[in-house]
Design an enzyme around this catalytic site. Structure first.
Site, PDB file in Angstrom:
ATOM      1  CG  ASP A 179      -1.894   1.110   1.255  1.00 29.14           C
ATOM      2  OD1 ASP A 179      -1.954   1.883   0.274  1.00 29.14           O
ATOM      3  OD2 ASP A 179      -2.625   1.218   2.242  1.00 29.14           O
ATOM      4  CB  CYS A 208      -6.227   9.618   8.565  1.00 34.06           C
ATOM      5  SG  CYS A 208      -6.559   8.021   9.288  1.00 34.06           S
ATOM      6  N   GLY A 209      -8.729   8.529   6.941  1.00 31.94           N
ATOM      7  CA  GLY A 209     -10.146   8.351   6.668  1.00 31.94           C
ATOM      8  C   GLY A 209     -11.104   9.186   7.487  1.00 31.94           C
ATOM      9  CG  HIS A 210     -10.401   9.675  11.675  1.00 28.27           C
ATOM     10  ND1 HIS A 210      -9.406   8.769  11.405  1.00 28.27           N
ATOM     11  CD2 HIS A 210      -9.884  10.551  12.562  1.00 28.27           C
ATOM     12  CE1 HIS A 210      -8.345   9.081  12.111  1.00 28.27           C
ATOM     13  NE2 HIS A 210      -8.597  10.160  12.821  1.00 28.27           N
ATOM     14  NE  ARG A 254      -6.695   3.173  -0.268  1.00 23.57           N
ATOM     15  CZ  ARG A 254      -5.567   2.626   0.116  1.00 23.57           C
ATOM     16  NH1 ARG A 254      -5.402   1.331   0.059  1.00 23.57           N
ATOM     17  NH2 ARG A 254      -4.588   3.367   0.578  1.00 23.57           N
TER      18      ARG A 254
END
Length: 107
Positions: free
Chosen positions: A22, A59-61, A94
């Protein structure tokens, strides 16, 4: 990429399971994607994730994510597929599109 690649090689050598890499940094253009895929393939990975967030990646959040254009992402995916020498190398794309464009649940 040098450090990530070195650690990926160490991981591949240390385990007996397929390794997915990744690369969590911005790959700037299709030429860089091409080179990166071949470097990681040479390191022995089973597959790679490629993403569509602009740098600096968030980051995702976290809020404030931005994406590259759909056209640019398509070019990156095509470059990654063209770079493969082993047809079994998995290229997994993604997107953070839902986090960027999602406006909430629909009832």
């Amino acid at each position: 990429m040098t450090e990530v690649l070195a650690q990926t090689r160490n991981i591949v050598r240390s385990v007996n399971i397929p390794v997915f890499a990744d690369w969590r940094y911005r790959i700037w253009n299709p030429l860089n994607v091409y080179r990166t895929v071949q470097e990681f393939e040479d390191a022995g990975v089973a597959g790679l994730f490629i993403e569509d967030q602009l740098s600096p990646k968030r980051c995702g959040h976290f809020e404030g994510k931005e994406l590259i254009s759909k056209e640019e992402m398509i070019k990156k995916i095509e470059a990654a597929l063209d770079a493969r020498r082993d047809p079994d190398l998995v290229i997994m794309a993604r997107t953070d599109a839902r986090a960027v464009s999602w406006i909430g649940p629909c009832y």
